[in-house]
Design an enzyme around this catalytic site. Structure first.
Site, PDB file in Angstrom:
ATOM      1  N   HIS A 197      -4.739   5.930  -0.138  1.00 28.35           N
ATOM      2  CA  HIS A 197      -4.823   5.709   1.286  1.00 28.35           C
ATOM      3  C   HIS A 197      -5.461   7.019   2.149  1.00 28.35           C
ATOM      4  O   HIS A 197      -5.402   7.209   3.299  1.00 28.35           O
ATOM      5  CB  HIS A 197      -3.547   5.247   2.024  1.00 28.35           C
ATOM      6  CG  HIS A 197      -3.067   3.967   1.836  1.00 28.35           C
ATOM      7  ND1 HIS A 197      -1.760   3.567   1.968  1.00 28.35           N
ATOM      8  CD2 HIS A 197      -3.670   2.901   1.186  1.00 28.35           C
ATOM      9  CE1 HIS A 197      -1.551   2.315   1.470  1.00 28.35           C
ATOM     10  NE2 HIS A 197      -2.713   1.927   1.026  1.00 28.35           N
ATOM     11  N   CYS A 229     -19.548  16.361  13.305  1.00 29.12           N
ATOM     12  CA  CYS A 229     -19.934  16.773  11.889  1.00 29.12           C
ATOM     13  C   CYS A 229     -20.954  17.705  11.780  1.00 29.12           C
ATOM     14  O   CYS A 229     -21.925  17.886  12.565  1.00 29.12           O
ATOM     15  CB  CYS A 229     -20.577  15.378  11.280  1.00 29.12           C
ATOM     16  SG  CYS A 229     -21.213  15.464   9.658  1.00 29.12           S
TER      17      CYS A 229
HETATM   18  C1  BV8 Z   1      -7.200  -4.082   2.922  1.00 31.67           C
HETATM   19  C2  BV8 Z   1      -2.580   5.414   5.896  1.00 31.67           C
HETATM   20  C3  BV8 Z   1      -8.971  -5.374   2.634  1.00 31.67           C
HETATM   21  C4  BV8 Z   1      -2.668   5.432   7.289  1.00 31.67           C
HETATM   22  C5  BV8 Z   1      -1.374   3.116   5.419  1.00 31.67           C
HETATM   23  C6  BV8 Z   1      -1.072 -10.004   6.947  1.00 31.67           C
HETATM   24  C7  BV8 Z   1      -1.590  -9.578   8.211  1.00 31.67           C
HETATM   25  C8  BV8 Z   1      -2.465  -8.491   8.558  1.00 31.67           C
HETATM   26  C9  BV8 Z   1      -2.850  -7.867   7.430  1.00 31.67           C
HETATM   27  C10 BV8 Z   1      -2.277  -7.981   6.032  1.00 31.67           C
HETATM   28  C11 BV8 Z   1      -1.528  -9.285   5.742  1.00 31.67           C
HETATM   29  N1  BV8 Z   1      -1.211  -9.236   4.495  1.00 31.67           N
HETATM   30  C12 BV8 Z   1      -2.059  -8.237   4.007  1.00 31.67           C
HETATM   31  C13 BV8 Z   1      -2.612  -7.574   4.876  1.00 31.67           C
HETATM   32  C14 BV8 Z   1      -3.304  -6.420   4.429  1.00 31.67           C
HETATM   33  C15 BV8 Z   1      -2.618  -5.008   4.842  1.00 31.67           C
HETATM   34  C16 BV8 Z   1      -1.246  -5.094   4.411  1.00 31.67           C
HETATM   35  O1  BV8 Z   1      -0.732  -4.960   3.629  1.00 31.67           O
HETATM   36  N2  BV8 Z   1      -0.501  -5.512   5.483  1.00 31.67           N
HETATM   37  C17 BV8 Z   1       1.155  -5.869   5.063  1.00 31.67           C
HETATM   38  C18 BV8 Z   1       1.759  -4.614   6.167  1.00 31.67           C
HETATM   39  C19 BV8 Z   1       1.189  -6.934   5.658  1.00 31.67           C
HETATM   40  N3  BV8 Z   1      -3.295  -4.182   4.042  1.00 31.67           N
HETATM   41  C20 BV8 Z   1      -4.620  -3.552   4.666  1.00 31.67           C
HETATM   42  O2  BV8 Z   1      -5.030  -3.639   5.606  1.00 31.67           O
HETATM   43  C21 BV8 Z   1      -5.222  -2.682   3.387  1.00 31.67           C
HETATM   44  N4  BV8 Z   1      -6.525  -3.030   3.400  1.00 31.67           N
HETATM   45  O3  BV8 Z   1      -6.222  -5.021   2.829  1.00 31.67           O
HETATM   46  O4  BV8 Z   1      -8.401  -4.176   2.900  1.00 31.67           O
HETATM   47  C22 BV8 Z   1      -9.491  -6.032   3.708  1.00 31.67           C
HETATM   48  C23 BV8 Z   1     -10.155  -5.361   4.771  1.00 31.67           C
HETATM   49  C24 BV8 Z   1     -10.526  -5.954   6.161  1.00 31.67           C
HETATM   50  C25 BV8 Z   1     -10.276  -7.401   6.336  1.00 31.67           C
HETATM   51  C26 BV8 Z   1      -9.467  -7.814   5.379  1.00 31.67           C
HETATM   52  C27 BV8 Z   1      -9.065  -7.449   4.215  1.00 31.67           C
HETATM   53  C28 BV8 Z   1      -5.102  -1.270   3.860  1.00 31.67           C
HETATM   54  C29 BV8 Z   1      -3.786  -0.762   4.099  1.00 31.67           C
HETATM   55  C30 BV8 Z   1      -3.757   0.620   4.288  1.00 31.67           C
HETATM   56  C31 BV8 Z   1      -2.800   1.052   5.483  1.00 31.67           C
HETATM   57  N5  BV8 Z   1      -2.752   2.481   5.573  1.00 31.67           N
HETATM   58  N6  BV8 Z   1      -1.283   4.554   5.662  1.00 31.67           N
HETATM   59  C32 BV8 Z   1      -1.345   6.317   7.936  1.00 31.67           C
HETATM   60  O5  BV8 Z   1      -0.456   6.805   7.172  1.00 31.67           O
HETATM   61  O6  BV8 Z   1      -1.220   6.337   8.968  1.00 31.67           O
HETATM   62  S1  BV8 Z   1      -0.028   2.166   5.380  1.00 31.67           S
HETATM   63  C33 BV8 Z   1       1.473   2.817   5.361  1.00 31.67           C
HETATM   64  O7  BV8 Z   1       2.047   1.860   4.487  1.00 31.67           O
HETATM   65  C34 BV8 Z   1       1.742   4.102   4.760  1.00 31.67           C
HETATM   66  O8  BV8 Z   1       1.059   5.352   5.041  1.00 31.67           O
HETATM   67  C35 BV8 Z   1       2.020   3.986   3.155  1.00 31.67           C
HETATM   68  O9  BV8 Z   1       0.741   4.437   2.716  1.00 31.67           O
HETATM   69  C36 BV8 Z   1       2.036   2.421   3.037  1.00 31.67           C
HETATM   70  C37 BV8 Z   1       3.122   1.726   2.354  1.00 31.67           C
HETATM   71  O10 BV8 Z   1       4.300   2.266   2.942  1.00 31.67           O
HETATM   72  P1  BV8 Z   1       5.387   2.899   2.022  1.00 31.67           P
HETATM   73  O11 BV8 Z   1       4.816   3.997   1.299  1.00 31.67           O
HETATM   74  O12 BV8 Z   1       5.731   1.691   1.026  1.00 31.67           O
HETATM   75  O13 BV8 Z   1       6.539   3.204   2.791  1.00 31.67           O
HETATM   76  P2  BV8 Z   1       7.638   2.439   3.647  1.00 31.67           P
HETATM   77  O14 BV8 Z   1       7.898   3.252   4.896  1.00 31.67           O
HETATM   78  O15 BV8 Z   1       7.326   1.081   3.916  1.00 31.67           O
HETATM   79  O16 BV8 Z   1       8.727   2.396   2.626  1.00 31.67           O
HETATM   80  C38 BV8 Z   1       9.573   3.560   2.268  1.00 31.67           C
HETATM   81  C39 BV8 Z   1      10.266   3.246   1.206  1.00 31.67           C
HETATM   82  O17 BV8 Z   1      11.346   4.256   0.832  1.00 31.67           O
HETATM   83  C40 BV8 Z   1      11.610   2.183   1.576  1.00 31.67           C
HETATM   84  O18 BV8 Z   1      11.686   1.206   0.816  1.00 31.67           O
HETATM   85  C41 BV8 Z   1      12.844   2.957   1.745  1.00 31.67           C
HETATM   86  O19 BV8 Z   1      13.883   2.316   1.030  1.00 31.67           O
HETATM   87  C42 BV8 Z   1      12.584   3.989   0.453  1.00 31.67           C
HETATM   88  N7  BV8 Z   1      13.196   5.365   0.666  1.00 31.67           N
HETATM   89  C43 BV8 Z   1      13.636   5.924   1.650  1.00 31.67           C
HETATM   90  N8  BV8 Z   1      14.275   7.044   1.450  1.00 31.67           N
HETATM   91  C44 BV8 Z   1      13.867   7.251   0.019  1.00 31.67           C
HETATM   92  C45 BV8 Z   1      13.269   6.087  -0.567  1.00 31.67           C
HETATM   93  N9  BV8 Z   1      12.942   5.803  -1.675  1.00 31.67           N
HETATM   94  C46 BV8 Z   1      13.262   6.978  -2.594  1.00 31.67           C
HETATM   95  N10 BV8 Z   1      13.874   8.167  -2.244  1.00 31.67           N
HETATM   96  C47 BV8 Z   1      14.261   8.309  -0.963  1.00 31.67           C
HETATM   97  N11 BV8 Z   1      14.794   9.378  -0.502  1.00 31.67           N
HETATM   98 ZN    ZN Z   2     -22.400  13.348   9.368  1.00 29.04          ZN
END
Ligand code: BV8
Ligand code: ZN
Length: 241
Positions: free
Chosen positions: A118, A147
């Protein structure tokens, strides 16, 4: 369960690791989901402020959100999960480390060749010519930055919702997942695609799948081993002696 995973690791030649926000939680980085919460910034849900549409509508607000997060990250350090994973790099024939995190903490712990699915919060990218700048070295505080190559407008070099992942980075991660003996999925809610699909690729290719997370996720039921707890405690306990 820990002993079984340790044994698998002793026999493993190729290891694939997918990390998410949870691996950095013990360093003090807030997660996005989990624990019954989801992130909100100035009333905007995370999925809105970190979206492709927001870059079109209000790039200064996007910069404000990422500048705030960079400010939080500046003083944070890698935790024992990051440092243990960095040591693993020299213990296997191949270790592929793919992260959804943009915080740079794996590299700060010494991991090399981290696949940042990401992008990185520490980089800006030109919206016109795609030129990159390291924000830690950019001697320019205007927002959005201009830029140096083409005078275009720069944006954070991160993958937002609705944007595609860098193809070669994702392909390298998919290759690591396809070829591994053991796949670790650490600290991710496994909800965001296509990153979460890497675990399916590993599983379909016959890998032993291990989840490390204090909470259950949609992936848990597919795993050969689920280790419930904090990454900073559990990963070092898996370290090979
Ligand atoms: C794409 C960067 C093709 C920016 C991030 C339905 C509707 C709308 C969209 C979609 C849909 N279905 C699918 C999609 C696509 C969408 C998607 O997946 N959405 C989901 C939410 C439904 N995906 C996209 O859009 C991706 N691109 O599909 O391209 C496309 C393009 C155009 C048109 C059509 C298709 C791009 C996704 C990139 C998003 N970018 N981040 C920023 O940071 O601001 S996402 C964001 O979530 C985070 O940055 C991270 O990268 C990502 C995943 O999150 P996690 O890392 O899993 O973190 P989270 O907080 O969720 O969970 C934490 C976990 O840690 C928990 O389970 C917790 O229990 C655990 N935890 C807590 N403490 C601990 C621990 N574990 C271990 N030890 C601990 N101590
Ligand atoms: Zn440029």
């Amino acid at each position: 369960m820990l002993e079984e995973v340790r044994q698998k690791l002793r026999d493993a030649r190729r290891v694939f690791v997918l990390t998410g926000a949870g691996v950095s939680a013990e360093s003090g980085v807030p997660t996005f989901r989990g624990g019954g919460h989801s992130a909100v910034w100035k009333g905007l849900p995370f999925s809105v402020i970190s979206s492709a549409g927001m870059v079109e509508r209000d790039l200064p607000a996007v910069w404000e959100w990422f500048d705030y997060r960079r400010g939080v990250l500046e003083s944070l350090k890698p935790n024992p999960a990051h440092t243990t994973l960095a040591r693993w790099q020299d213990r296997f024939t191949a270790l592929t480390l793919a992260t959804q995190n943009i915080d740079g903490l794996h590299a700060a712990a010494g991991s090399r060749g981290v696949l940042e699915l990401h992008g990185s919060i520490w980089r800006a990218r030109c919206t016109r010519c795609r030129h990159h700048e390291d924000l830690r070295q950019l001697d320019q505080f205007v927002r959005p930055p201009i830029c140096g190559k083409c005078n275009g407008t720069m944006r954070p070099d991160v993958v937002l919702f609705g944007e595609t992942l860098p193809v070669s980075v994702f392909e390298q991660a998919a290759e690591g997942a396809r070829r591994c003996d053991v796949c670790f999925v650490i600290g991710t809610s496994a909800l965001v695609y296509p990153a979460a699909g890497l675990a399916d690729i590993a599983r379909d290719a016959g890998a032993y799948l291990v989840e490390i997370n204090p909470e259950q996720t949609p992936l848990s039921q597919l795993c050969d081993a689920t280790l419930r707890g904090a990454a900073g405690e559990l990963v070092p306990r898996l370290d090979l002696k």
